[in-house]
Design a protein around this motif. Structure first.
Motif, PDB file in Angstrom:
ATOM      1  N   ILE A 188       4.558   1.036   0.314  1.00 22.39           N
ATOM      2  CA  ILE A 188       2.882   0.470   0.447  1.00 22.39           C
ATOM      3  C   ILE A 188       3.656  -1.056  -0.136  1.00 22.39           C
ATOM      4  O   ILE A 188       4.421  -1.498  -1.451  1.00 22.39           O
ATOM      5  CB  ILE A 188       2.515   0.779  -0.806  1.00 22.39           C
ATOM      6  N   GLY A 189       2.768  -2.117   0.243  1.00 25.04           N
ATOM      7  CA  GLY A 189       2.841  -3.816   0.165  1.00 25.04           C
ATOM      8  C   GLY A 189       1.928  -3.957  -1.132  1.00 25.04           C
ATOM      9  O   GLY A 189       1.087  -2.907  -1.291  1.00 25.04           O
ATOM     10  N   ASP A 190       2.979  -4.966  -1.373  1.00 27.24           N
ATOM     11  CA  ASP A 190       2.317  -5.854  -3.058  1.00 27.24           C
ATOM     12  C   ASP A 190       0.786  -5.881  -3.050  1.00 27.24           C
ATOM     13  O   ASP A 190       0.066  -5.825  -1.572  1.00 27.24           O
ATOM     14  CB  ASP A 190       2.273  -7.115  -2.592  1.00 27.24           C
ATOM     15  N   ASP A 191      -0.301  -5.817  -4.111  1.00 37.66           N
ATOM     16  CA  ASP A 191      -2.119  -5.683  -3.572  1.00 37.66           C
ATOM     17  C   ASP A 191      -2.454  -4.702  -2.890  1.00 37.66           C
ATOM     18  O   ASP A 191      -3.677  -4.497  -2.705  1.00 37.66           O
ATOM     19  CB  ASP A 191      -2.347  -6.829  -3.539  1.00 37.66           C
ATOM     20  N   ALA A 192      -1.282  -3.538  -2.737  1.00 38.34           N
ATOM     21  CA  ALA A 192      -2.023  -2.513  -1.418  1.00 38.34           C
ATOM     22  C   ALA A 192      -3.739  -2.325  -1.564  1.00 38.34           C
ATOM     23  O   ALA A 192      -4.775  -2.658  -0.762  1.00 38.34           O
ATOM     24  CB  ALA A 192      -1.218  -1.795  -0.461  1.00 38.34           C
ATOM     25  N   PHE A 193      -3.720  -1.886  -2.634  1.00 33.56           N
ATOM     26  CA  PHE A 193      -4.633  -0.692  -3.266  1.00 33.56           C
ATOM     27  C   PHE A 193      -6.055  -1.304  -4.453  1.00 33.56           C
ATOM     28  O   PHE A 193      -6.165  -0.933  -5.317  1.00 33.56           O
ATOM     29  CB  PHE A 193      -3.995   0.594  -3.083  1.00 33.56           C
ATOM     30  N   ASN A 194      -4.984  -2.157  -4.118  1.00 29.14           N
ATOM     31  CA  ASN A 194      -5.944  -3.284  -5.519  1.00 29.14           C
ATOM     32  C   ASN A 194      -6.921  -3.144  -6.212  1.00 29.14           C
ATOM     33  O   ASN A 194      -7.896  -3.800  -5.235  1.00 29.14           O
ATOM     34  CB  ASN A 194      -4.800  -5.318  -5.738  1.00 29.14           C
ATOM     35  N   GLU A 214       4.230  -1.437   6.574  1.00 24.63           N
ATOM     36  CA  GLU A 214       4.246  -1.156   5.469  1.00 24.63           C
ATOM     37  C   GLU A 214       2.555  -0.588   5.335  1.00 24.63           C
ATOM     38  O   GLU A 214       2.174  -2.167   6.126  1.00 24.63           O
ATOM     39  CB  GLU A 214       4.329  -1.614   4.503  1.00 24.63           C
ATOM     40  N   VAL A 215       2.460  -0.262   4.033  1.00 28.04           N
ATOM     41  CA  VAL A 215       0.779  -0.355   4.324  1.00 28.04           C
ATOM     42  C   VAL A 215       0.496  -1.268   3.352  1.00 28.04           C
ATOM     43  O   VAL A 215       0.644  -2.186   2.033  1.00 28.04           O
ATOM     44  CB  VAL A 215       0.063   1.356   3.607  1.00 28.04           C
TER      45      VAL A 215
END
Length: 161
Positions: free
Chosen positions: A73-79, A43-44
């Motif tokens: 898409i992982g938790d907080d990936a693009f936070n 996952e990203v």
């Protein structure tokens, strides 16, 4: 004395193995950071410096002679990726993690593939530049606050329109 030496040696080897295993579970290819989630799947995940502008996630990546399918898409990936404007997800992504795009103020385009089944809590919270979004038919779960404070979002439609 020999028993103590053996225990120390065994402990050192175990620590080295753990370090090597951890180093191999997260890697970066083409400016995108991935974490291994299963046999040949990744996952990203979040990275520093943060993702910016246009990101196109491939459906598969090869690292250390192993090809991995990108499935999430992982938790907080693009936070809080404030410079991020566009994201294209590949077919094969099944889950968009909690707070995956939270605070991406300039994200105005995201292409969500038909394979997504789950959009978790606060996934797009605060994405004020998003104006429309199409949710795929296969989505069976949308978390609490997934689109909270997306003030520019004028339309959310299903895959069929």
């Amino acid at each position: 004395m020999n028993r103590i030496f053996t225990r120390l040696l065994l402990s050192a080897v175990m620590m080295m193995c753990c370090t090597v295993m951890n180093a191999q579970t997260t890697f970066e290819v083409g400016g995108i950071k991935y974490s291994v989630t299963g046999e040949n799947t990744v996952e990203v995940v979040e990275k520093f410096p943060l993702y910016s502008e246009t990101v196109v996630i491939p459906s598969a990546v090869t690292y250390s002679n192993t090809t991995y399918n990108v499935t999430g898409i992982g938790d907080d990936a693009f936070n809080s990726c404030l410079q991020l404007t566009s994201v294209t997800l590949p077919e094969g992504i099944t889950s968009i993690g909690a707070k995956a795009f939270i605070g991406c103020l300039n994200l105005n385009t995201i292409t969500i593939p038909e394979s997504v089944t789950c959009i978790k809590d606060c996934a797009f919270q605060g994405c004020i530049s998003l104006t429309s979004l199409t949710i795929p038919e296969k989505v069976t779960s949308i978390g609490t606050g997934a689109f909270f404070n997306c003030t520019g979002l004028a339309a959310i439609t299903g895959a069929e329109g």
